[in-house]
Design an enzyme around this catalytic site. Sequence first.
Site, PDB file in Angstrom:
ATOM      1  N   ARG A  62       0.821  -1.224   0.000  1.00 25.23           N
ATOM      2  CA  ARG A  62       0.000   0.000   0.000  1.00 25.23           C
ATOM      3  C   ARG A  62       0.856   1.277   0.000  1.00 25.23           C
ATOM      4  O   ARG A  62       0.485   2.274  -0.601  1.00 25.23           O
ATOM      5  CB  ARG A  62      -0.930  -0.044   1.235  1.00 25.23           C
ATOM      6  CG  ARG A  62      -1.880   1.143   1.364  1.00 25.23           C
ATOM      7  CD  ARG A  62      -2.868   0.877   2.489  1.00 25.23           C
ATOM      8  NE  ARG A  62      -3.548   2.074   2.950  1.00 25.23           N
ATOM      9  CZ  ARG A  62      -4.745   2.497   2.503  1.00 25.23           C
ATOM     10  NH1 ARG A  62      -5.396   1.796   1.598  1.00 25.23           N
ATOM     11  NH2 ARG A  62      -5.285   3.591   2.981  1.00 25.23           N
ATOM     12  N   ILE A  88      -7.338   7.706  -1.325  1.00 24.39           N
ATOM     13  CA  ILE A  88      -7.275   6.238  -1.293  1.00 24.39           C
ATOM     14  C   ILE A  88      -8.058   5.837  -0.046  1.00 24.39           C
ATOM     15  O   ILE A  88      -7.872   6.416   1.027  1.00 24.39           O
ATOM     16  CB  ILE A  88      -5.808   5.743  -1.269  1.00 24.39           C
ATOM     17  CG1 ILE A  88      -5.699   4.216  -1.172  1.00 24.39           C
ATOM     18  CG2 ILE A  88      -5.009   6.371  -0.150  1.00 24.39           C
ATOM     19  CD1 ILE A  88      -4.242   3.702  -1.284  1.00 24.39           C
ATOM     20  N   SER A  89      -8.968   4.865  -0.170  1.00 24.35           N
ATOM     21  CA  SER A  89      -9.852   4.514   0.949  1.00 24.35           C
ATOM     22  C   SER A  89      -9.076   3.912   2.114  1.00 24.35           C
ATOM     23  O   SER A  89      -7.991   3.348   1.942  1.00 24.35           O
ATOM     24  CB  SER A  89     -10.905   3.495   0.498  1.00 24.35           C
ATOM     25  OG  SER A  89     -11.657   3.998  -0.574  1.00 24.35           O
ATOM     26  N   GLN A  90      -9.707   3.982   3.275  1.00 30.53           N
ATOM     27  CA  GLN A  90      -9.216   3.308   4.491  1.00 30.53           C
ATOM     28  C   GLN A  90      -9.016   1.815   4.178  1.00 30.53           C
ATOM     29  O   GLN A  90      -9.857   1.208   3.495  1.00 30.53           O
ATOM     30  CB  GLN A  90     -10.311   3.511   5.536  1.00 30.53           C
ATOM     31  CG  GLN A  90     -10.107   2.880   6.866  1.00 30.53           C
ATOM     32  CD  GLN A  90     -11.395   2.962   7.699  1.00 30.53           C
ATOM     33  OE1 GLN A  90     -12.473   3.237   7.178  1.00 30.53           O
ATOM     34  NE2 GLN A  90     -11.265   2.734   8.975  1.00 30.53           N
TER      35      GLN A  90
END
Length: 239
Positions: A62, A88-90
Amino acid sequence: MSFACHAAASLILFASACVGADGRGGVQDAPATERARMVAEQIQARGVRDPRVLAAMKDVPRHRFVPASEEADAYRDHPLAIGYGQTISQPYIVALMTELVRPQAGDRALEVGTGSGYQAAILSRLVSHVYTIEIVEPLAREAERRLKTLDYTNVTVRVGDGYAGWPEAAPFDVIVVTAAPDHVPAPLIAQLRPGGRLVIPVGSMFEVQDLRLIEKDAAGQIRSRTVAPVAFVPLRRGR
Ligand code: SAH
């Protein structure tokens, strides 16, 4: 209370990243250690169980999908800015959405909202091919370059308005939408294969959105259920 808890966890993560960075701490791969912790504490702890999804979340780096300025925070329990007003999502939300669509090895997947390319990379470990559409051209180009550099060869990136889906590559077994429209786009339902699964946040940016799981059965009947309240950037129209 939960904020204090997250802040404490982040301090520990940051410390371990520093040990890895100076190469002297005897830590072989600090990001991998942080990912294992992210999966255990943020994802498994909240009920995601699919072993293939957990393995992909443990595997995909990530920190390589966020701007250099955000790298130290890549494994924290929240979304991060990726430029152009997008995020960018959790990690947990990525894992939850991925588990909900039950990706299978032979599946074809569509993602709407490539962003950094992270969700596409996760999906690419679980299906045969990922088609992903991004409306902001520089983000699409950057994600394409990043996915190539990291050797995610079964992902195709396109610049465009994902509201219309990707008719030439349809039908899809899996569709993941990572920007929120105020209604479910009819073209996406049409491009779902019988037996297919679509996950999508629905609602306006000024209210809590509903994360919905929509399934098309073998007879083409649609079933929809609301899974969780979420907050996504809006699905833009145009190009
Ligand atoms: N899935 C991404 C995060 C998505 S953020 C990741 O893993 O990093 C939502 C993205 O959807 C943004 O990059 C935004 O530019 C994009 N987007 C918004 N409206 C869109 C549309 N109509 N078609 C395609 N992409 C869109």
